[in-house]
Design a protein around this motif. Structure first.
Motif, mmCIF file in Angstrom:
data_model
loop_
_atom_site.group_PDB
_atom_site.id
_atom_site.type_symbol
_atom_site.label_atom_id
_atom_site.label_comp_id
_atom_site.label_asym_id
_atom_site.label_seq_id
_atom_site.Cartn_x
_atom_site.Cartn_y
_atom_site.Cartn_z
ATOM 1 N N ARG A 9 0.817 -1.229 0.000
ATOM 2 C CA ARG A 9 0.000 0.000 0.000
ATOM 3 C C ARG A 9 0.842 1.266 0.000
ATOM 4 N N GLN A 10 2.155 1.123 0.044
ATOM 5 C CA GLN A 10 3.082 2.250 -0.033
ATOM 6 C C GLN A 10 2.882 3.280 1.077
ATOM 7 N N PHE A 11 2.777 2.819 2.320
ATOM 8 C CA PHE A 11 2.704 3.805 3.391
ATOM 9 C C PHE A 11 3.711 3.543 4.484
ATOM 10 N N GLN A 24 1.619 8.268 3.109
ATOM 11 C CA GLN A 24 1.508 7.335 1.998
ATOM 12 C C GLN A 24 2.077 7.957 0.727
ATOM 13 N N ILE A 26 1.684 8.293 -3.100
ATOM 14 C CA ILE A 26 0.652 8.069 -4.118
ATOM 15 C C ILE A 26 1.144 8.584 -5.463
ATOM 16 N N ASN A 27 0.633 8.001 -6.499
ATOM 17 C CA ASN A 27 1.017 8.346 -7.878
ATOM 18 C C ASN A 27 2.526 8.262 -8.076
ATOM 19 N N TYR A 30 4.126 11.572 -4.777
ATOM 20 C CA TYR A 30 3.656 12.429 -3.686
ATOM 21 C C TYR A 30 3.652 11.694 -2.358
ATOM 22 N N THR A 32 1.941 11.868 1.120
ATOM 23 C CA THR A 32 0.752 12.509 1.691
ATOM 24 C C THR A 32 0.550 12.115 3.151
ATOM 25 N N HIS A 45 -6.697 2.393 7.213
ATOM 26 C CA HIS A 45 -7.290 3.210 6.135
ATOM 27 C C HIS A 45 -8.715 3.665 6.454
ATOM 28 N N LEU A 49 -8.135 9.300 1.805
ATOM 29 C CA LEU A 49 -7.543 10.524 1.293
ATOM 30 C C LEU A 49 -8.513 11.177 0.316
ATOM 31 N N THR A 61 -2.894 14.836 -8.305
ATOM 32 C CA THR A 61 -3.777 14.222 -9.298
ATOM 33 C C THR A 61 -2.947 13.940 -10.542
#
Length: 65
Positions: A9-11, A24, A26-27, A30, A32, A45, A49, A61
């Motif tokens: 989950r990349q956190f 975390q 994301i993309n 980033y 976050t 979770h 987000l 985004t």
């Protein structure tokens, strides 16, 4: 202090004696903020987000690329 990284989950979950901080990726670009507060055993979770334009922080985004 301990640092845990969930590769699926990349956190990141940073834990001190009394607090936790969860971030975390994301993309792929980033980092976050997801949680900061009283120490938790694990992050489930429960606070999704939300992508809202707040004007003072990044709003990751696909359109930002």
């Amino acid at each position: 202090m301990s640092i845990h990284f969930d590769t699926e989950r990349q956190f990141f979950h940073l834990q001190s004696k009394n607090t936790s901080y969860v971030m975390q990726v994301i993309n792929g670009d980033y980092l976050t903020h997801l949680y900061w507060g009283a120490k938790i055993k694990s992050y489930n979770h429960s606070n999704p987000l939300l992508f809202i334009d707040r004007g003072f922080s990044s709003n990751p985004t696909p359109l930002d690329l």
